[in-house]
Design a protein around this motif. Structure first.
Motif, PDB file in Angstrom:
ATOM      1  N   GLU A  57      20.967 -41.312 -56.381  1.00 43.62           N
ATOM      2  CA  GLU A  57      20.804 -42.060 -55.145  1.00 43.62           C
ATOM      3  C   GLU A  57      20.073 -43.362 -55.442  1.00 43.62           C
ATOM      4  O   GLU A  57      19.073 -43.358 -56.139  1.00 43.62           O
ATOM      5  N   PRO A  58      20.582 -44.493 -54.951  1.00 45.64           N
ATOM      6  CA  PRO A  58      19.911 -45.767 -55.217  1.00 45.64           C
ATOM      7  C   PRO A  58      18.459 -45.747 -54.759  1.00 45.64           C
ATOM      8  O   PRO A  58      18.113 -45.081 -53.783  1.00 45.64           O
ATOM      9  N   ILE A  59      17.632 -46.536 -55.459  1.00 52.34           N
ATOM     10  CA  ILE A  59      16.206 -46.545 -55.192  1.00 52.34           C
ATOM     11  C   ILE A  59      15.888 -46.914 -53.739  1.00 52.34           C
ATOM     12  O   ILE A  59      15.019 -46.328 -53.116  1.00 52.34           O
ATOM     13  N   LEU A  60      16.592 -47.901 -53.178  1.00 55.49           N
ATOM     14  CA  LEU A  60      16.240 -48.407 -51.859  1.00 55.49           C
ATOM     15  C   LEU A  60      17.056 -47.798 -50.725  1.00 55.49           C
ATOM     16  O   LEU A  60      17.053 -48.315 -49.614  1.00 55.49           O
ATOM     17  N   THR A  61      17.790 -46.702 -50.989  1.00 51.49           N
ATOM     18  CA  THR A  61      18.445 -45.996 -49.902  1.00 51.49           C
ATOM     19  C   THR A  61      17.375 -45.316 -49.049  1.00 51.49           C
ATOM     20  O   THR A  61      16.521 -44.602 -49.568  1.00 51.49           O
ATOM     21  N   LEU A  62      17.413 -45.536 -47.744  1.00 49.66           N
ATOM     22  CA  LEU A  62      16.365 -45.000 -46.885  1.00 49.66           C
ATOM     23  C   LEU A  62      16.506 -43.494 -46.726  1.00 49.66           C
ATOM     24  O   LEU A  62      17.583 -43.006 -46.376  1.00 49.66           O
ATOM     25  N   LEU A 112       9.793 -54.261 -43.568  1.00 52.97           N
ATOM     26  CA  LEU A 112      10.007 -54.859 -44.882  1.00 52.97           C
ATOM     27  C   LEU A 112       9.110 -54.218 -45.932  1.00 52.97           C
ATOM     28  O   LEU A 112       9.556 -53.921 -47.050  1.00 52.97           O
ATOM     29  N   TRP A 113       7.834 -53.977 -45.611  1.00 50.23           N
ATOM     30  CA  TRP A 113       6.921 -53.341 -46.557  1.00 50.23           C
ATOM     31  C   TRP A 113       7.185 -51.849 -46.682  1.00 50.23           C
ATOM     32  O   TRP A 113       6.902 -51.238 -47.715  1.00 50.23           O
ATOM     33  N   LEU A 114       7.739 -51.253 -45.625  1.00 50.63           N
ATOM     34  CA  LEU A 114       8.035 -49.821 -45.689  1.00 50.63           C
ATOM     35  C   LEU A 114       9.250 -49.507 -46.552  1.00 50.63           C
ATOM     36  O   LEU A 114       9.387 -48.377 -47.027  1.00 50.63           O
ATOM     37  N   LEU A 115      10.132 -50.476 -46.752  1.00 52.26           N
ATOM     38  CA  LEU A 115      11.352 -50.202 -47.515  1.00 52.26           C
ATOM     39  C   LEU A 115      11.051 -49.624 -48.896  1.00 52.26           C
ATOM     40  O   LEU A 115      11.563 -48.555 -49.247  1.00 52.26           O
ATOM     41  N   PRO A 116      10.219 -50.279 -49.715  1.00 50.80           N
ATOM     42  CA  PRO A 116       9.932 -49.675 -51.015  1.00 50.80           C
ATOM     43  C   PRO A 116       8.879 -48.580 -50.948  1.00 50.80           C
ATOM     44  O   PRO A 116       9.073 -47.481 -51.496  1.00 50.80           O
ATOM     45  N   PHE A 117       7.753 -48.844 -50.287  1.00 51.07           N
ATOM     46  CA  PHE A 117       6.628 -47.912 -50.324  1.00 51.07           C
ATOM     47  C   PHE A 117       6.850 -46.702 -49.419  1.00 51.07           C
ATOM     48  O   PHE A 117       6.602 -45.566 -49.814  1.00 51.07           O
ATOM     49  N   PHE A 140       9.085 -45.840 -59.019  1.00 48.14           N
ATOM     50  CA  PHE A 140       9.940 -46.864 -58.427  1.00 48.14           C
ATOM     51  C   PHE A 140       9.471 -48.288 -58.700  1.00 48.14           C
ATOM     52  O   PHE A 140      10.232 -49.228 -58.507  1.00 48.14           O
ATOM     53  N   LEU A 141       8.227 -48.497 -59.146  1.00 53.01           N
ATOM     54  CA  LEU A 141       7.785 -49.834 -59.527  1.00 53.01           C
ATOM     55  C   LEU A 141       7.618 -49.980 -61.035  1.00 53.01           C
ATOM     56  O   LEU A 141       7.040 -50.959 -61.501  1.00 53.01           O
ATOM     57  N   ASP A 149      15.112 -40.063 -55.982  1.00 56.00           N
ATOM     58  CA  ASP A 149      14.341 -38.839 -55.829  1.00 56.00           C
ATOM     59  C   ASP A 149      13.444 -38.590 -57.032  1.00 56.00           C
ATOM     60  O   ASP A 149      12.275 -38.206 -56.886  1.00 56.00           O
ATOM     61  N   ALA A 150      13.973 -38.799 -58.220  1.00 57.65           N
ATOM     62  CA  ALA A 150      13.169 -38.607 -59.423  1.00 57.65           C
ATOM     63  C   ALA A 150      12.038 -39.623 -59.490  1.00 57.65           C
ATOM     64  O   ALA A 150      10.912 -39.300 -59.883  1.00 57.65           O
ATOM     65  N   ALA A 151      12.322 -40.865 -59.097  1.00 55.17           N
ATOM     66  CA  ALA A 151      11.303 -41.911 -59.138  1.00 55.17           C
ATOM     67  C   ALA A 151      10.163 -41.624 -58.175  1.00 55.17           C
ATOM     68  O   ALA A 151       9.027 -42.038 -58.410  1.00 55.17           O
ATOM     69  N   ALA A 152      10.460 -40.912 -57.084  1.00 55.79           N
ATOM     70  CA  ALA A 152       9.436 -40.623 -56.083  1.00 55.79           C
ATOM     71  C   ALA A 152       8.621 -39.382 -56.417  1.00 55.79           C
ATOM     72  O   ALA A 152       7.614 -39.120 -55.754  1.00 55.79           O
TER      73      ALA A 152
END
Length: 256
Positions: free
Chosen positions: A16-21, A98-103, A166-167, A175-178
């Protein structure tokens, strides 16, 4: 003799792409957008929603001439959270989202829906408490999700810079990045990237505070004390919500 086909490794599972909500964050943003439809109400009704659900420090002040606020005693409880779901205008919503998208995305994946919503409520309450302490007699309502967004940012940096997150420069699917093991609070506060992030974040908020910069609604200033309250709560309380084991994090996690 029959030829044997060459071995073909199984295809990699879809990433799943990193920025998929994630669903929890999508629902949160959707609720904020739905509530913002209050701007379509007549002015009297719109003002009533702010008075009932916005956070007003004067509501808790018993040492001055009493002022009637709609909502009664119940509003003294629910407004610690409900104010965070109200916004002044679309640009106010845009910057928070905008700030919630990544974090927020990373945190919602890591915590799951229930933990994520409780966490956002707790950091909203922490932001409201910080605002109350620093604006004891203020009658102007405070609204906006910025304290919760700040809390989500603070919580996310506990694992955001770990290799594979993710950073980081080496990451996999969302999912793995989180779900990489988080740093302890002490290790996080020794991480150069975390310290740099903290310096920039606190610096920006202090500049907003000292400069009395206004954003959003005309004449509405930034509630930077609430931002700091939510941020500190998110940083300190992260471990109480984190479901990912950290037993081997100190030994195996490599900071980048």
């Amino acid at each position: 003799m029959e030829s044997v086909p060459a071995y073909q490794p199984p295809p990699d599972p879809p990433h799943e792409p990193i920025l998929t909500l994630p669903g929890a964050l999508t629902a949160y943003v959707g609720l904020i957008a739905l509530i913002h439809l209050r701007v379509l109400l007549p002015p009297e009704a719109e003002n009533w929603t702010i008075d009932v659900f916005g956070f007003i420090p004067r509501r808790y002040d018993s040492n001055v001439l009493q002022v009637y606020f709609p909502g009664g005693a119940g509003a003294k409880v629910w407004t610690f959270v409900t104010y965070s779901l109200l916004h002044a205008n679309l640009s106010h919503i845009f910057f928070n989202v905008l700030w919630l998208l990544p974090f927020g995305s990373a945190l919602a994946r890591r915590f799951g829906a229930v933990r994520f919503y409780v966490f956002m409520a707790v950091t909203a309450a922490a932001g409201a408490l910080a605002h109350l302490v620093t604006h004891e007699h203020a009658i102007a309502p405070m609204i906006g999700a910025s304290a919760s967004v700040s809390g989500a940012m603070a919580a996310a940096i506990r694992f955001a810079f770990v290799r594979g997150s993710f950073l980081s420069f080496s990451r996999g699917d969302a999912d793995a990045a989180a779900r990489v093991p988080a740093l302890s609070l002490l290790r996080a506060l020794r991480n150069p990237r975390v310290l740099a992030f903290l310096a920039v974040w606190f610096g920006v908020n202090i500049i907003f505070g000292l400069g009395s910069i206004s954003v959003g609604a005309e004449g509405a200033s930034v509630a930077w004390q609430a931002h700091i309250g939510g941020f500190v709560a998110g940083l300190m309380l992260f471990s109480l919500f984190d479901p990912v084991p950290r037993t081997a994090a100190a030994a195996s996690s490599r900071d980048i």
